[in-house]
Design a protein around this motif. Structure first.
Motif, PDB file in Angstrom:
ATOM      1  N   HIS A 165       0.780  -1.187   0.036  1.00 42.05           N
ATOM      2  CA  HIS A 165       0.010  -0.079  -0.104  1.00 42.05           C
ATOM      3  C   HIS A 165       0.686   1.216  -0.015  1.00 42.05           C
ATOM      4  N   THR A 166       1.792   1.339   0.706  1.00 41.92           N
ATOM      5  CA  THR A 166       2.830   2.307   0.916  1.00 41.92           C
ATOM      6  C   THR A 166       4.210   2.208   0.165  1.00 41.92           C
ATOM      7  N   GLY A 167       4.790   0.950  -0.199  1.00 38.10           N
ATOM      8  CA  GLY A 167       5.950   0.682  -0.928  1.00 38.10           C
ATOM      9  C   GLY A 167       7.136   0.904   0.363  1.00 38.10           C
ATOM     10  N   ASP A 168       6.595   0.935   1.506  1.00 37.99           N
ATOM     11  CA  ASP A 168       7.680   1.233   2.575  1.00 37.99           C
ATOM     12  C   ASP A 168       8.262  -0.289   2.893  1.00 37.99           C
ATOM     13  N   LEU A 169       9.683  -0.080   3.120  1.00 38.86           N
ATOM     14  CA  LEU A 169      10.176  -1.255   3.692  1.00 38.86           C
ATOM     15  C   LEU A 169       9.930  -1.417   5.200  1.00 38.86           C
ATOM     16  N   VAL A 170       9.271  -2.398   5.403  1.00 42.04           N
ATOM     17  CA  VAL A 170       8.569  -2.635   6.992  1.00 42.04           C
ATOM     18  C   VAL A 170       9.389  -3.590   7.747  1.00 42.04           C
ATOM     19  N   ALA A 171      10.111  -4.496   7.196  1.00 39.08           N
ATOM     20  CA  ALA A 171      11.108  -5.414   8.214  1.00 39.08           C
ATOM     21  C   ALA A 171      12.061  -5.933   7.053  1.00 39.08           C
ATOM     22  N   ARG A 172      13.279  -6.178   7.882  1.00 38.52           N
ATOM     23  CA  ARG A 172      14.419  -6.798   7.430  1.00 38.52           C
ATOM     24  C   ARG A 172      14.785  -7.874   8.143  1.00 38.52           C
ATOM     25  N   ARG A 173      14.676  -9.129   7.517  1.00 42.10           N
ATOM     26  CA  ARG A 173      14.925 -10.606   8.466  1.00 42.10           C
ATOM     27  C   ARG A 173      16.001 -11.187   8.041  1.00 42.10           C
ATOM     28  N   HIS A 174      16.778 -11.843   8.680  1.00 39.80           N
ATOM     29  CA  HIS A 174      17.729 -12.480   8.284  1.00 39.80           C
ATOM     30  C   HIS A 174      18.206 -13.602   9.365  1.00 39.80           C
ATOM     31  N   ASN A 175      19.162 -14.463   9.222  1.00 45.61           N
ATOM     32  CA  ASN A 175      19.231 -15.627  10.250  1.00 45.61           C
ATOM     33  C   ASN A 175      19.701 -15.113  11.506  1.00 45.61           C
ATOM     34  N   LEU A 176      20.640 -14.082  11.586  1.00 44.07           N
ATOM     35  CA  LEU A 176      21.220 -13.562  13.297  1.00 44.07           C
ATOM     36  C   LEU A 176      19.975 -12.949  13.813  1.00 44.07           C
ATOM     37  N   TRP A 177      19.006 -12.430  12.969  1.00 43.08           N
ATOM     38  CA  TRP A 177      17.671 -11.794  13.755  1.00 43.08           C
ATOM     39  C   TRP A 177      16.864 -13.200  14.168  1.00 43.08           C
ATOM     40  N   ARG A 178      16.691 -14.188  13.377  1.00 44.11           N
ATOM     41  CA  ARG A 178      16.078 -15.294  13.656  1.00 44.11           C
ATOM     42  C   ARG A 178      16.521 -16.108  14.839  1.00 44.11           C
ATOM     43  N   ILE A 179      17.903 -16.011  14.956  1.00 47.20           N
ATOM     44  CA  ILE A 179      18.364 -16.679  16.111  1.00 47.20           C
ATOM     45  C   ILE A 179      18.170 -15.815  17.354  1.00 47.20           C
ATOM     46  N   PHE A 180      18.341 -14.212  17.173  1.00 53.17           N
ATOM     47  CA  PHE A 180      17.941 -13.490  18.221  1.00 53.17           C
ATOM     48  C   PHE A 180      16.472 -13.678  18.907  1.00 53.17           C
ATOM     49  N   ASP A 181      15.537 -13.631  17.697  1.00 56.80           N
ATOM     50  CA  ASP A 181      14.260 -13.964  18.239  1.00 56.80           C
ATOM     51  C   ASP A 181      13.863 -15.309  19.194  1.00 56.80           C
ATOM     52  N   PHE A 182      14.885 -16.428  18.723  1.00 57.67           N
ATOM     53  CA  PHE A 182      14.669 -17.659  19.292  1.00 57.67           C
ATOM     54  C   PHE A 182      15.312 -17.777  20.790  1.00 57.67           C
ATOM     55  N   VAL A 183      16.466 -16.751  20.915  1.00 60.19           N
ATOM     56  CA  VAL A 183      16.974 -16.750  22.334  1.00 60.19           C
ATOM     57  C   VAL A 183      16.189 -15.606  23.268  1.00 60.19           C
TER      58      VAL A 183
END
Length: 230
Positions: A165-183
């Motif tokens: 709807h706005t073309g905005d970059l709303v999130a960047r996700r990568h494996n280091l972020w996913r590990i952070f989310d898990f811990v």
């Protein structure tokens, strides 16, 4: 004598109960300290364009936009792929419109999203695929759907999420972020939403850990007192 026996026993069982979680707290805390937060956020993978706007002489005014879109709340001029566009809001709804005609441009198509992703991405990989997401994955949290997910073929398995709807970059996700989310989940002991830092399980574990520390402190003082008497 009896008191020391029961305190020692309580200390032992409290240690067995809280020991594993205490180890998880230390491991997760170490990860969160060692890996910089800007790396976790993926700031090194994509950036938002800061190019100055190129004025469009044929730009229509806000009054005309209000006629075309009743109930208009706000209008914002923004740069999209080197061109001026209006971002308008009607209640909770947002859309992009052409500055010259007022025609609605959103939802943005796959080709436009690919161009926005290539403009934003600063990694080394190429686009592996683009996905229209209607059910938000856990890694984007409560961000409203639908979203465009642009997947990159690179070591960190990068995914950039864009609003259609706005073309905005709303999130960047990568494996280091996913590990952070898990811990982070292990650290706060919220195994469902991973957001509640004041949940019952964490409270119980904290109280148990505090009781373990108190019993250990009592035993330490008791041992010194007993040695002094001897």
């Amino acid at each position: 004598m009896q008191t020391s026996f029961w305190v020692r026993r309580a200390h032992k069982w409290l240690g067995l109960v809280i020991g594993v979680q205490a180890l998880l707290w230390m491991i997760s805390g170490l990860y969160m300290v060692v890996v910089p937060l800007d790396v976790i956020h993926g700031d090194h993978l994509a950036h938002v364009s800061t190019e100055p706007l190129k004025p469009d002489a044929t730009r229509i005014g806000h009054a005309r936009l209000a006629e075309l879109y009743p109930g208009l709340n706000s209008v914002r001029l923004k740069n999209m792929l080197g061109k001026e566009v209006y971002e308008i809001r009607q209640g909770k709804d947002a859309a992009l419109v052409d500055v010259a005609t007022g025609a609605k441009l959103s939802p943005l198509d796959r080709g436009t999203i690919m161009a926005l992703a290539e403009e934003s991405h600063v990694g080394e990989g190429d686009i592996r695929g683009i996905e229209w997401v209607t059910k938000a994955p856990s890694e984007v949290g409560s961000r409203p759907v639908p979203l465009w997910a642009v997947h990159y073929d690179e070591a960190g398995d990068t995914t950039l999420y864009f609003s259609p709807h706005t073309g905005d970059l709303v999130a960047r996700r990568h494996n280091l972020w996913r590990i952070f989310d898990f811990v982070w989940m292990l650290h706060i002991m919220d195994y469902e939403e991973r957001t509640d830092v004041n949940n019952t399980l964490l409270r119980v574990a904290s109280i148990t850990g505090f009781a373990f520390a108190l019993s250990g402190a009592w035993l330490l003082l008791y041992s010194f007192t007993r040695r002094k008497r001897a």
